[in-house]
Each structure stands twice: as C-alpha cells, then as structure tokens.
Design a protein around this motif. Structure first.
Motif, PDB file in Angstrom:
ATOM      1  N   SER B  31       0.792  -1.235   0.000  1.00  0.00           N
ATOM      2  CA  SER B  31       0.000   0.000   0.000  1.00  0.00           C
ATOM      3  C   SER B  31       0.823   1.284   0.000  1.00  0.00           C
ATOM      4  CB  SER B  31      -0.952   0.013   1.204  1.00  0.00           C
ATOM      5  OG  SER B  31      -1.765  -1.130   1.201  1.00  0.00           O
ATOM      6  N   ASN B  32       1.976   1.251  -0.647  1.00  0.00           N
ATOM      7  CA  ASN B  32       2.788   2.469  -0.753  1.00  0.00           C
ATOM      8  C   ASN B  32       3.214   3.037   0.595  1.00  0.00           C
ATOM      9  OD1 ASN B  32       2.324   2.188  -3.477  1.00  0.00           O
ATOM     10  ND2 ASN B  32       0.668   3.695  -3.502  1.00  0.00           N
ATOM     11  N   TYR B  33       3.333   2.191   1.581  1.00  0.00           N
ATOM     12  CA  TYR B  33       3.687   2.659   2.914  1.00  0.00           C
ATOM     13  C   TYR B  33       5.203   2.735   3.055  1.00  0.00           C
ATOM     14  CZ  TYR B  33      -1.178   1.931   4.368  1.00  0.00           C
ATOM     15  OH  TYR B  33      -2.539   1.982   4.500  1.00  0.00           O
ATOM     16  N   PHE B  34       5.755   3.846   2.534  1.00  0.00           N
ATOM     17  CA  PHE B  34       7.200   3.987   2.462  1.00  0.00           C
ATOM     18  C   PHE B  34       7.584   5.425   2.742  1.00  0.00           C
ATOM     19  CE2 PHE B  34      10.979   1.723   1.305  1.00  0.00           C
ATOM     20  CZ  PHE B  34      11.883   2.704   0.952  1.00  0.00           C
ATOM     21  N   ALA B  35       8.643   5.607   3.552  1.00  0.00           N
ATOM     22  CA  ALA B  35       9.045   6.950   3.975  1.00  0.00           C
ATOM     23  C   ALA B  35      10.555   7.121   3.919  1.00  0.00           C
ATOM     24  CB  ALA B  35       8.553   7.220   5.398  1.00  0.00           C
ATOM     25  N   TRP B  36      10.979   8.375   3.904  1.00  0.00           N
ATOM     26  CA  TRP B  36      12.394   8.741   3.961  1.00  0.00           C
ATOM     27  C   TRP B  36      12.601   9.779   5.065  1.00  0.00           C
ATOM     28  CZ3 TRP B  36      16.214   6.578   0.945  1.00  0.00           C
ATOM     29  CH2 TRP B  36      15.814   5.881  -0.191  1.00  0.00           C
ATOM     30  N   TYR B  37      13.744   9.673   5.745  1.00  0.00           N
ATOM     31  CA  TYR B  37      14.100  10.606   6.805  1.00  0.00           C
ATOM     32  C   TYR B  37      15.513  11.122   6.562  1.00  0.00           C
ATOM     33  CZ  TYR B  37      10.290   8.325   9.335  1.00  0.00           C
ATOM     34  OH  TYR B  37       9.072   7.817   9.718  1.00  0.00           O
ATOM     35  N   GLN B  38      15.769  12.308   7.103  1.00  0.00           N
ATOM     36  CA  GLN B  38      17.100  12.891   7.109  1.00  0.00           C
ATOM     37  C   GLN B  38      17.562  12.967   8.570  1.00  0.00           C
ATOM     38  OE1 GLN B  38      17.654  17.278   6.934  1.00  0.00           O
ATOM     39  NE2 GLN B  38      18.661  16.890   4.967  1.00  0.00           N
ATOM     40  N   ALA B  39      18.823  12.617   8.799  1.00  0.00           N
ATOM     41  CA  ALA B  39      19.349  12.663  10.169  1.00  0.00           C
ATOM     42  C   ALA B  39      20.721  13.325  10.172  1.00  0.00           C
ATOM     43  CB  ALA B  39      19.442  11.253  10.744  1.00  0.00           C
ATOM     44  N   LYS B  40      20.920  14.172  11.158  1.00  0.00           N
ATOM     45  CA  LYS B  40      22.225  14.806  11.356  1.00  0.00           C
ATOM     46  C   LYS B  40      22.657  14.574  12.799  1.00  0.00           C
ATOM     47  CE  LYS B  40      21.322  18.500   8.026  1.00  0.00           C
ATOM     48  NZ  LYS B  40      21.239  19.968   7.804  1.00  0.00           N
ATOM     49  N   ARG B  41      23.962  14.450  12.991  1.00  0.00           N
ATOM     50  CA  ARG B  41      24.500  14.160  14.321  1.00  0.00           C
ATOM     51  C   ARG B  41      24.042  15.193  15.336  1.00  0.00           C
ATOM     52  NH1 ARG B  41      28.619  11.008  15.997  1.00  0.00           N
ATOM     53  NH2 ARG B  41      29.253  10.609  13.844  1.00  0.00           N
ATOM     54  N   GLY B  42      23.488  14.723  16.428  1.00  0.00           N
ATOM     55  CA  GLY B  42      23.058  15.615  17.498  1.00  0.00           C
ATOM     56  C   GLY B  42      21.743  16.314  17.254  1.00  0.00           C
TER      57      GLY B  42
END
Lengths: 122, 107
Positions: B31-42
């Motif tokens: 069902s198109n249940y897909f995500a992207w995240y961005q992460a930076k230290r701290g």
C-alpha cells in the motif's frame, strides 16, 4: 516551539534498570500516539515500543518484550520507557517519536527528539 | 520481516549536484507505505517523504521520492549545504516496521 526532549540516558551495567523520559511541548500531546525507537552504534534505526492515546494499546518489539515498559502522563506531556534487565545489545541512542497520524497510527513519524544515549557495559 | 537495503553506503558530492539514493526491500511494500528521513549528528531526525512520494510539511521541492514494489528512490536536486546528512528509508506496510541502514551524503 514544537519539540520533544529525551532524558535519562546513562552508563549502566548489564542487568540494571533505567527509566527514560521524553518531554513534549508545543502541541497537544494527548492527541498523538507515541513511540520509542533506538539506534545502536553502527546500526540502523529500530522501532522499540508504541503507546496509543489514553494508553489503551501498547506494543513492543520482540527484542525488548518482557523487559521494557512504555507509559505516558498526558497531564505532564511526557512519555516514558522503563528498561529492566538491560543487556549490552540494548546500547543505543533512544528516540521518542510522534506518529504522523495523530490518534490513528500511520506508523511513520513526523516529530522526533534528539535522542538520549544508553550504554550498557560492565 | 521486510529487510531494507540502502545503497550506496556513502556518496561524496558537491553543492549544486543532483543525487539519487536507493532503497531495496526484501518483500514488496504494502500500500505504498514507504518513507524517507534525514538525520544529522546531534539533531532530531526529520521526516522528508511518506507514501513513497508525498513531501512532509516544510520540505523543499528539491526532495522527491519515487518507486514501487521493492525498489524506491529519493532524489535531491541541486544539493544545498544543509543537505549533507544521513538518509534513512522506512517501510510501514507490514509489521514490524523496518528501516534501512542509511546512506551518508558527504561533501
């Protein structure tokens, strides 16, 4: 400002306990289901636990079931994770995360804290 | 569980370049249940994309997501200095929800 701030991380020995807290501000906390996730050193993110609004439904990852307990205090806008019988493999940065869906879980997360480090080592 | 594999592990790029990050699932994502995240230290991780291609609130349009089934892509057009970070994919179509190991975009 909309934010969440985790606290309570520490260095503990295997078998010991620790309680993490997450203080939420800037939004109506009791309208959201909440989660804990973690990231071990050099590893990817791992979902740990879920709690619904009004604490009616709770889930745990198999890796922590029976040892960890999630709870919330809506009066204090706070989320908690009680961690017992800690193991070295529980070493990780622990994040609280808000579900995008509000009171209806969608299982992706639109607000995270910066995390708190738990180190389990003898 | 649905294992997500991200590639490459690290990308070395310059501001202004276009970058394509890949995430492959071991099983078709429901069902198109897909995500992207961005992460930076701290810093707190940031939701970029959900539902494969829907930008989260406040995410600039240089970020776009695409894909279906088992293969998904995050594209960043014209890298800005603040885009140098770690990127994680996530599927939430079948329990347990799972994340990829991350791709680091470095200068």
């Amino acid at each position: 400002e909309v934010q969440m701030v985790e606290s309570g991380g520490d260095l503990v020995q295997p078998g010991e306990s620790l309680r993490l807290s997450c203080a939420a501000s800037g939004f109506t906390f009791n309208n959201y289901v909440m989660n804990w996730l973690r990231q071990a050193p050099g590893k990817g993110l791992e979902w740990v636990s879920y709690i619904s609004t009004s604490s009616t439904t709770i889930y745990y990852a198999d890796s922590v079931k029976g040892r960890f307990s999630i709870s919330r205090d809506d009066g204090k806008n706070s989320l908690y994770l009680q961690m017992n019988s800690l193991r070295e493999e529980d070493t990780a940065v622990y994040y609280c995360a808000r579900d995008w869906g509000g009171s209806q879980p969608r299982w992706f997360f639109d607000l995270w804290g910066r995390g708190t480090l738990v180190t389990v080592s003898s | 569980e649905n294992v997500l594999t991200q590639s490459p592990g690290t990308l070395s790029l310059s501001p202004g370049e276009r970058v394509t990050l890949s995430c492959r699932a071991s099983q078709s994502v429901d069902s198109n249940y897909f995500a992207w995240y961005q992460a930076k230290r701290g810093q707190a991780p940031r939701l970029l994309i959900y539902g494969i291609s829907i930008r989260a609130t406040g995410i600039p349009d240089r970020f776009s997501g695409s894909g279906s089934g088992t293969d998904f892509t995050l594209t960043i057009n014209r890298l800005e200095p603040e885009d140098f970070a770690l990127y994680y994919c996530q599927q939430y179509g079948s329990p347990p929800l799972t994340f990829g190991g991350g791709t680091k975009v470095e200068l």
